[in-house]
Design a protein around this motif. Structure first.
Motif, PDB file in Angstrom:
ATOM      1  N   GLU A  25       0.324  -0.828  -0.339  1.00  0.00           N
ATOM      2  CA  GLU A  25      -0.088   0.298  -0.008  1.00  0.00           C
ATOM      3  C   GLU A  25       1.037   1.210   0.412  1.00  0.00           C
ATOM      4  OE1 GLU A  25      -0.444  -2.727   2.439  1.00  0.00           O
ATOM      5  OE2 GLU A  25      -1.563  -3.549   1.687  1.00  0.00           O
ATOM      6  N   ASP A  26       2.004   1.281   0.665  1.00  0.00           N
ATOM      7  CA  ASP A  26       2.500   1.908   0.758  1.00  0.00           C
ATOM      8  C   ASP A  26       3.555   2.860  -0.671  1.00  0.00           C
ATOM      9  OD1 ASP A  26       2.590   2.748   3.956  1.00  0.00           O
ATOM     10  OD2 ASP A  26       4.100   0.847   4.100  1.00  0.00           O
ATOM     11  N   VAL A  27       4.034   1.550  -1.586  1.00  0.00           N
ATOM     12  CA  VAL A  27       4.567   1.981  -2.151  1.00  0.00           C
ATOM     13  C   VAL A  27       3.487   2.524  -3.699  1.00  0.00           C
ATOM     14  CG1 VAL A  27       5.659  -0.034  -4.421  1.00  0.00           C
ATOM     15  CG2 VAL A  27       6.484  -0.634  -2.174  1.00  0.00           C
ATOM     16  N   ASP A  28       2.079   1.609  -3.943  1.00  0.00           N
ATOM     17  CA  ASP A  28       1.082   2.145  -4.012  1.00  0.00           C
ATOM     18  C   ASP A  28       0.844   3.502  -4.357  1.00  0.00           C
ATOM     19  OD1 ASP A  28       1.397  -1.065  -5.481  1.00  0.00           O
ATOM     20  OD2 ASP A  28      -0.426  -0.996  -3.846  1.00  0.00           O
ATOM     21  N   ARG A  29       0.627   3.274  -2.864  1.00  0.00           N
ATOM     22  CA  ARG A  29       0.393   5.202  -2.878  1.00  0.00           C
ATOM     23  C   ARG A  29       1.373   6.176  -3.354  1.00  0.00           C
ATOM     24  NH1 ARG A  29       1.958   5.672   2.045  1.00  0.00           N
ATOM     25  NH2 ARG A  29      -0.259   4.601   3.336  1.00  0.00           N
ATOM     26  N   VAL A  30       3.096   5.707  -3.043  1.00  0.00           N
ATOM     27  CA  VAL A  30       3.454   6.684  -3.786  1.00  0.00           C
ATOM     28  C   VAL A  30       3.627   6.690  -5.931  1.00  0.00           C
ATOM     29  CG1 VAL A  30       6.550   6.818  -4.552  1.00  0.00           C
ATOM     30  CG2 VAL A  30       5.587   6.696  -2.393  1.00  0.00           C
ATOM     31  N   LEU A  31       3.647   5.301  -5.982  1.00  0.00           N
ATOM     32  CA  LEU A  31       3.298   5.339  -7.415  1.00  0.00           C
ATOM     33  C   LEU A  31       1.921   6.399  -8.284  1.00  0.00           C
ATOM     34  CD1 LEU A  31       4.917   1.460  -7.961  1.00  0.00           C
ATOM     35  CD2 LEU A  31       5.965   3.094  -8.640  1.00  0.00           C
ATOM     36  N   ASP A  32       1.498   5.978  -7.559  1.00  0.00           N
ATOM     37  CA  ASP A  32       0.102   6.793  -7.850  1.00  0.00           C
ATOM     38  C   ASP A  32      -0.004   8.196  -8.104  1.00  0.00           C
ATOM     39  OD1 ASP A  32      -1.259   4.441  -8.058  1.00  0.00           O
ATOM     40  OD2 ASP A  32      -2.793   5.326  -6.214  1.00  0.00           O
ATOM     41  N   LEU A  33       0.519   8.690  -6.569  1.00  0.00           N
ATOM     42  CA  LEU A  33       0.662   9.707  -6.949  1.00  0.00           C
ATOM     43  C   LEU A  33       2.276  10.398  -8.207  1.00  0.00           C
ATOM     44  CD1 LEU A  33       1.460  12.363  -6.014  1.00  0.00           C
ATOM     45  CD2 LEU A  33       2.498  12.024  -4.000  1.00  0.00           C
ATOM     46  N   ALA A  34       2.933   9.877  -7.642  1.00  0.00           N
ATOM     47  CA  ALA A  34       4.335  10.144  -9.189  1.00  0.00           C
ATOM     48  C   ALA A  34       3.082   9.450 -10.828  1.00  0.00           C
ATOM     49  CB  ALA A  34       5.220   8.957  -9.546  1.00  0.00           C
ATOM     50  N   ARG A  35       2.078   9.781 -11.165  1.00  0.00           N
ATOM     51  CA  ARG A  35       1.748   8.421 -11.627  1.00  0.00           C
ATOM     52  C   ARG A  35       0.416  10.329 -12.125  1.00  0.00           C
ATOM     53  NH1 ARG A  35      -2.684   5.063 -10.760  1.00  0.00           N
ATOM     54  NH2 ARG A  35      -3.737   7.342  -9.970  1.00  0.00           N
ATOM     55  N   ASP A  36       0.233  10.379 -10.791  1.00  0.00           N
ATOM     56  CA  ASP A  36      -1.136  11.390 -11.641  1.00  0.00           C
ATOM     57  C   ASP A  36       0.155  13.123 -11.271  1.00  0.00           C
ATOM     58  OD1 ASP A  36      -3.097  10.289 -10.472  1.00  0.00           O
ATOM     59  OD2 ASP A  36      -3.145  10.820  -8.606  1.00  0.00           O
ATOM     60  N   ALA A  37       1.530  13.147 -11.038  1.00  0.00           N
ATOM     61  CA  ALA A  37       2.190  14.117 -11.319  1.00  0.00           C
ATOM     62  C   ALA A  37       2.630  14.220 -12.513  1.00  0.00           C
ATOM     63  CB  ALA A  37       2.855  14.226  -9.971  1.00  0.00           C
ATOM     64  N   ALA A  38       3.139  13.314 -13.169  1.00  0.00           N
ATOM     65  CA  ALA A  38       3.724  12.789 -14.686  1.00  0.00           C
ATOM     66  C   ALA A  38       2.491  12.545 -15.807  1.00  0.00           C
ATOM     67  CB  ALA A  38       4.265  11.117 -14.807  1.00  0.00           C
ATOM     68  N   HIS A  39       1.735  12.248 -15.464  1.00  0.00           N
ATOM     69  CA  HIS A  39       0.612  13.015 -16.710  1.00  0.00           C
ATOM     70  C   HIS A  39       0.129  14.274 -16.733  1.00  0.00           C
ATOM     71  CE1 HIS A  39      -0.085   8.271 -16.760  1.00  0.00           C
ATOM     72  NE2 HIS A  39       1.144   8.136 -17.012  1.00  0.00           N
ATOM     73  N   SER A  40      -0.243  14.737 -14.571  1.00  0.00           N
ATOM     74  CA  SER A  40      -0.820  15.895 -14.988  1.00  0.00           C
ATOM     75  C   SER A  40      -0.155  17.179 -15.396  1.00  0.00           C
ATOM     76  CB  SER A  40      -1.379  15.933 -13.928  1.00  0.00           C
ATOM     77  OG  SER A  40      -2.758  14.533 -14.042  1.00  0.00           O
ATOM     78  N   VAL A  41       1.131  17.240 -15.084  1.00  0.00           N
ATOM     79  CA  VAL A  41       1.800  18.218 -14.627  1.00  0.00           C
ATOM     80  C   VAL A  41       2.858  18.258 -16.097  1.00  0.00           C
ATOM     81  CG1 VAL A  41       3.398  19.172 -13.631  1.00  0.00           C
ATOM     82  CG2 VAL A  41       1.334  18.575 -12.220  1.00  0.00           C
ATOM     83  N   ALA A  42       4.167  17.424 -15.630  1.00  0.00           N
ATOM     84  CA  ALA A  42       5.115  16.502 -16.452  1.00  0.00           C
ATOM     85  C   ALA A  42       5.678  15.974 -16.384  1.00  0.00           C
ATOM     86  CB  ALA A  42       6.013  18.152 -17.264  1.00  0.00           C
ATOM     87  N   ARG A  43       6.645  14.662 -17.405  1.00  0.00           N
ATOM     88  CA  ARG A  43       6.946  13.594 -16.598  1.00  0.00           C
ATOM     89  C   ARG A  43       8.588  14.439 -15.277  1.00  0.00           C
ATOM     90  NH1 ARG A  43       6.733   8.890 -20.156  1.00  0.00           N
ATOM     91  NH2 ARG A  43       8.793   8.019 -18.741  1.00  0.00           N
ATOM     92  N   PRO A  44       8.602  15.122 -15.679  1.00  0.00           N
ATOM     93  CA  PRO A  44      10.541  15.506 -14.611  1.00  0.00           C
ATOM     94  C   PRO A  44       8.845  15.067 -13.235  1.00  0.00           C
ATOM     95  CG  PRO A  44      10.542  16.224 -16.465  1.00  0.00           C
ATOM     96  CD  PRO A  44       9.101  16.073 -16.620  1.00  0.00           C
ATOM     97  N   ALA A  45       7.916  16.066 -13.425  1.00  0.00           N
ATOM     98  CA  ALA A  45       7.395  16.066 -11.835  1.00  0.00           C
ATOM     99  C   ALA A  45       6.956  15.251 -10.596  1.00  0.00           C
ATOM    100  CB  ALA A  45       5.406  16.948 -11.934  1.00  0.00           C
ATOM    101  N   ALA A  46       7.024  13.740 -11.603  1.00  0.00           N
ATOM    102  CA  ALA A  46       7.449  12.641 -10.444  1.00  0.00           C
ATOM    103  C   ALA A  46       7.887  12.569 -10.165  1.00  0.00           C
ATOM    104  CB  ALA A  46       6.797  11.459 -11.801  1.00  0.00           C
ATOM    105  N   PRO A  47       9.732  12.515  -9.985  1.00  0.00           N
ATOM    106  CA  PRO A  47      10.044  12.457  -8.739  1.00  0.00           C
ATOM    107  C   PRO A  47       9.660  13.497  -7.792  1.00  0.00           C
ATOM    108  CG  PRO A  47      11.340  12.688 -10.694  1.00  0.00           C
ATOM    109  CD  PRO A  47      10.007  11.980 -11.008  1.00  0.00           C
ATOM    110  N   LEU A  48      10.317  14.239  -8.816  1.00  0.00           N
ATOM    111  CA  LEU A  48      10.293  15.824  -7.536  1.00  0.00           C
ATOM    112  C   LEU A  48       8.690  15.527  -6.574  1.00  0.00           C
ATOM    113  CD1 LEU A  48      10.886  18.811  -6.587  1.00  0.00           C
ATOM    114  CD2 LEU A  48       9.959  19.829  -8.948  1.00  0.00           C
TER     115      LEU A  48
END
Length: 84
Positions: A25-48
């Motif tokens: 669940e912890d890993v999924d939370r981070v991956l879901d957030l990364a997906r939302d940031a990458a797809h909604s803002v810009a790919r580099p927004a995911a790790p940031l």
């Protein structure tokens, strides 16, 4: 190696002792957030964004609440872009 196993290896390497083991669940939370940031803002927004989530959690923020707030922020950015 699964992502949970990888996360545990990283946690061990960084000496993050005294913390609970990471769960799927912890890993999924981070991956879901990364997906939302990458797809909604810009790919580099995911790790940031996920890094900043970690900083916030390290300072005492609730992981679920902080991740949800950041996902809402990213999705709102995408909506704003669509309207422009």
């Amino acid at each position: 190696m699964t992502l949970v196993e990888w996360a545990e290896a990283v946690r061990s390497e960084l000496g993050l002792t005294g913390t609970e083991p990471l769960r799927k669940e912890d890993v999924d939370r981070v991956l879901d957030l990364a997906r939302d940031a990458a797809h909604s803002v810009a790919r580099p927004a995911a790790p940031l964004t996920t890094y900043l989530l970690g900083v916030a959690v390290g300072q005492g923020a609730d992981p679920d609440e902080a991740a949800a707030a950041l996902s809402r922020l990213a999705l709102a950015q995408a909506d704003e872009e669509d309207r422009a």
